[in-house]
Design a protein around this motif. Sequence first.
Motif, PDB file in Angstrom:
ATOM      1  N   VAL A  73       0.834  -1.208   0.000  1.00 43.48           N
ATOM      2  CA  VAL A  73       0.000   0.000   0.000  1.00 43.48           C
ATOM      3  C   VAL A  73       0.864   1.251   0.000  1.00 43.48           C
ATOM      4  O   VAL A  73       0.641   2.183  -0.783  1.00 43.48           O
ATOM      5  CB  VAL A  73      -0.944  -0.005   1.220  1.00 43.48           C
ATOM      6  CG1 VAL A  73      -1.707   1.314   1.318  1.00 43.48           C
ATOM      7  CG2 VAL A  73      -1.916  -1.182   1.141  1.00 43.48           C
ATOM      8  N   LYS A 104      -7.350  11.508  -2.812  1.00 43.19           N
ATOM      9  CA  LYS A 104      -8.053  10.234  -2.973  1.00 43.19           C
ATOM     10  C   LYS A 104      -7.110   9.061  -2.708  1.00 43.19           C
ATOM     11  O   LYS A 104      -7.515   8.047  -2.139  1.00 43.19           O
ATOM     12  CB  LYS A 104      -8.637  10.140  -4.379  1.00 43.19           C
ATOM     13  CG  LYS A 104      -9.786  11.120  -4.631  1.00 43.19           C
ATOM     14  CD  LYS A 104     -10.315  11.007  -6.053  1.00 43.19           C
ATOM     15  CE  LYS A 104     -11.434  12.008  -6.294  1.00 43.19           C
ATOM     16  NZ  LYS A 104     -11.935  11.951  -7.688  1.00 43.19           N
ATOM     17  N   LEU A 105      -5.846   9.209  -3.132  1.00 39.92           N
ATOM     18  CA  LEU A 105      -4.866   8.162  -2.858  1.00 39.92           C
ATOM     19  C   LEU A 105      -4.697   7.939  -1.362  1.00 39.92           C
ATOM     20  O   LEU A 105      -4.643   6.804  -0.881  1.00 39.92           O
ATOM     21  CB  LEU A 105      -3.512   8.536  -3.469  1.00 39.92           C
ATOM     22  CG  LEU A 105      -3.277   8.259  -4.951  1.00 39.92           C
ATOM     23  CD1 LEU A 105      -1.939   8.851  -5.379  1.00 39.92           C
ATOM     24  CD2 LEU A 105      -3.325   6.771  -5.255  1.00 39.92           C
ATOM     25  N   GLU A 107      -6.857   8.674   0.979  1.00 38.73           N
ATOM     26  CA  GLU A 107      -8.082   8.080   1.526  1.00 38.73           C
ATOM     27  C   GLU A 107      -8.135   6.582   1.234  1.00 38.73           C
ATOM     28  O   GLU A 107      -8.551   5.786   2.088  1.00 38.73           O
ATOM     29  CB  GLU A 107      -9.297   8.800   0.942  1.00 38.73           C
ATOM     30  CG  GLU A 107      -9.463  10.224   1.464  1.00 38.73           C
ATOM     31  CD  GLU A 107     -10.594  10.973   0.796  1.00 38.73           C
ATOM     32  OE1 GLU A 107     -11.066  10.497  -0.262  1.00 38.73           O
ATOM     33  OE2 GLU A 107     -11.004  12.011   1.319  1.00 38.73           O
ATOM     34  N   ARG A 108      -7.709   6.190   0.023  1.00 34.16           N
ATOM     35  CA  ARG A 108      -7.688   4.762  -0.293  1.00 34.16           C
ATOM     36  C   ARG A 108      -6.675   4.029   0.572  1.00 34.16           C
ATOM     37  O   ARG A 108      -6.878   2.875   0.956  1.00 34.16           O
ATOM     38  CB  ARG A 108      -7.375   4.568  -1.783  1.00 34.16           C
ATOM     39  CG  ARG A 108      -8.523   4.916  -2.702  1.00 34.16           C
ATOM     40  CD  ARG A 108      -8.371   4.240  -4.066  1.00 34.16           C
ATOM     41  NE  ARG A 108      -7.221   4.739  -4.791  1.00 34.16           N
ATOM     42  CZ  ARG A 108      -7.267   5.788  -5.615  1.00 34.16           C
ATOM     43  NH1 ARG A 108      -8.386   6.455  -5.784  1.00 34.16           N
ATOM     44  NH2 ARG A 108      -6.183   6.162  -6.266  1.00 34.16           N
ATOM     45  N   LYS A 109      -5.561   4.720   0.896  1.00 33.10           N
ATOM     46  CA  LYS A 109      -4.562   4.124   1.775  1.00 33.10           C
ATOM     47  C   LYS A 109      -5.167   3.842   3.145  1.00 33.10           C
ATOM     48  O   LYS A 109      -4.938   2.786   3.741  1.00 33.10           O
ATOM     49  CB  LYS A 109      -3.354   5.043   1.883  1.00 33.10           C
ATOM     50  CG  LYS A 109      -2.293   4.589   2.894  1.00 33.10           C
ATOM     51  CD  LYS A 109      -2.431   5.318   4.192  1.00 33.10           C
ATOM     52  CE  LYS A 109      -1.413   4.862   5.225  1.00 33.10           C
ATOM     53  NZ  LYS A 109      -1.648   5.436   6.561  1.00 33.10           N
ATOM     54  N   GLN A 111      -8.284   3.275   3.882  1.00 30.25           N
ATOM     55  CA  GLN A 111      -9.208   2.148   3.783  1.00 30.25           C
ATOM     56  C   GLN A 111      -8.448   0.833   3.650  1.00 30.25           C
ATOM     57  O   GLN A 111      -8.810  -0.179   4.258  1.00 30.25           O
ATOM     58  CB  GLN A 111     -10.147   2.336   2.592  1.00 30.25           C
ATOM     59  CG  GLN A 111     -11.218   1.262   2.481  1.00 30.25           C
ATOM     60  CD  GLN A 111     -12.110   1.194   3.711  1.00 30.25           C
ATOM     61  OE1 GLN A 111     -12.675   2.205   4.131  1.00 30.25           O
ATOM     62  NE2 GLN A 111     -12.230   0.014   4.314  1.00 30.25           N
ATOM     63  N   ALA A 112      -7.369   0.855   2.845  1.00 32.35           N
ATOM     64  CA  ALA A 112      -6.560  -0.358   2.676  1.00 32.35           C
ATOM     65  C   ALA A 112      -5.933  -0.778   3.997  1.00 32.35           C
ATOM     66  O   ALA A 112      -5.813  -1.966   4.295  1.00 32.35           O
ATOM     67  CB  ALA A 112      -5.478  -0.119   1.625  1.00 32.35           C
ATOM     68  N   ASP A 115      -8.587  -2.446   5.994  1.00 30.07           N
ATOM     69  CA  ASP A 115      -8.842  -3.787   5.449  1.00 30.07           C
ATOM     70  C   ASP A 115      -7.736  -4.761   5.852  1.00 30.07           C
ATOM     71  O   ASP A 115      -8.009  -5.914   6.188  1.00 30.07           O
ATOM     72  CB  ASP A 115      -8.939  -3.721   3.925  1.00 30.07           C
ATOM     73  CG  ASP A 115     -10.172  -2.953   3.446  1.00 30.07           C
ATOM     74  OD1 ASP A 115     -11.099  -2.756   4.252  1.00 30.07           O
ATOM     75  OD2 ASP A 115     -10.186  -2.543   2.270  1.00 30.07           O
TER      76      ASP A 115
END
Length: 226
Positions: A73, A104-105, A107-109, A111-112, A115
């Motif tokens: 990630v 956005k990157l 934010e995705r980090k 979430q990752a 997870d």
Amino acid sequence: MRKLLGFLAVVLALSACRKDAAEGSEGGGDAREPVARLEAGEAAEEASPSGPYTVTKAKLDAYVGYQRKMLEVYGSLMRGLQDMGPLMDAGTPQALEKAKSGLKLIERKAQAESDARQAAGLSTDEVNRIAEVVTAVISQRQMGRTLQYEEELKKLEALQARMPEEQQKELAPQVDSMRRQVETFQKLPEARQEFGDANVDVVLTRETDLTKNYQDMLKAFAGVRR
């Protein structure tokens, strides 16, 4: 590196603006809200319990897997941010759009990361507490290898053995000092005092894997600075 730091500052500023807008709107439909609610929920649910934390073999194994996933990630995030960095000097609408893409990157980090924790069966508090012990142990062991104190001690002892008795005595304090340094890196007395022998010993059972993760993380961030 300065460009990347500047880019991150813009991304954080955009993040703050979006957060303010969400707090000021009645609908609260900002895209950051799911992440904010997740973090707030975790903070309330995972308050650190009192007393020392015990790192079990099962939890450490889960943490090693979590680290490897997060390395992927972070690597993806850093590559994305690095590609955007040169555009931030332009001051164009395209640069602003790239900054939004950077947000956005990030934010995705987040979430990752959530997870990866769930897949490993670890809470945020467990990740943080295990990381404290792992960092204290692995960073010290890595420093010992980097400084090569063991090799230097062997050379110093060999030199001392070839010296006349009087010179051996003169060199003895230096040899003793080096020997204490080596012992510190080998036995980790400070980490043992802070986290307990059991926690340090269990971390050392995965030293090879944890050291690789540590080195790979350093490489990931070093790649951004080049």
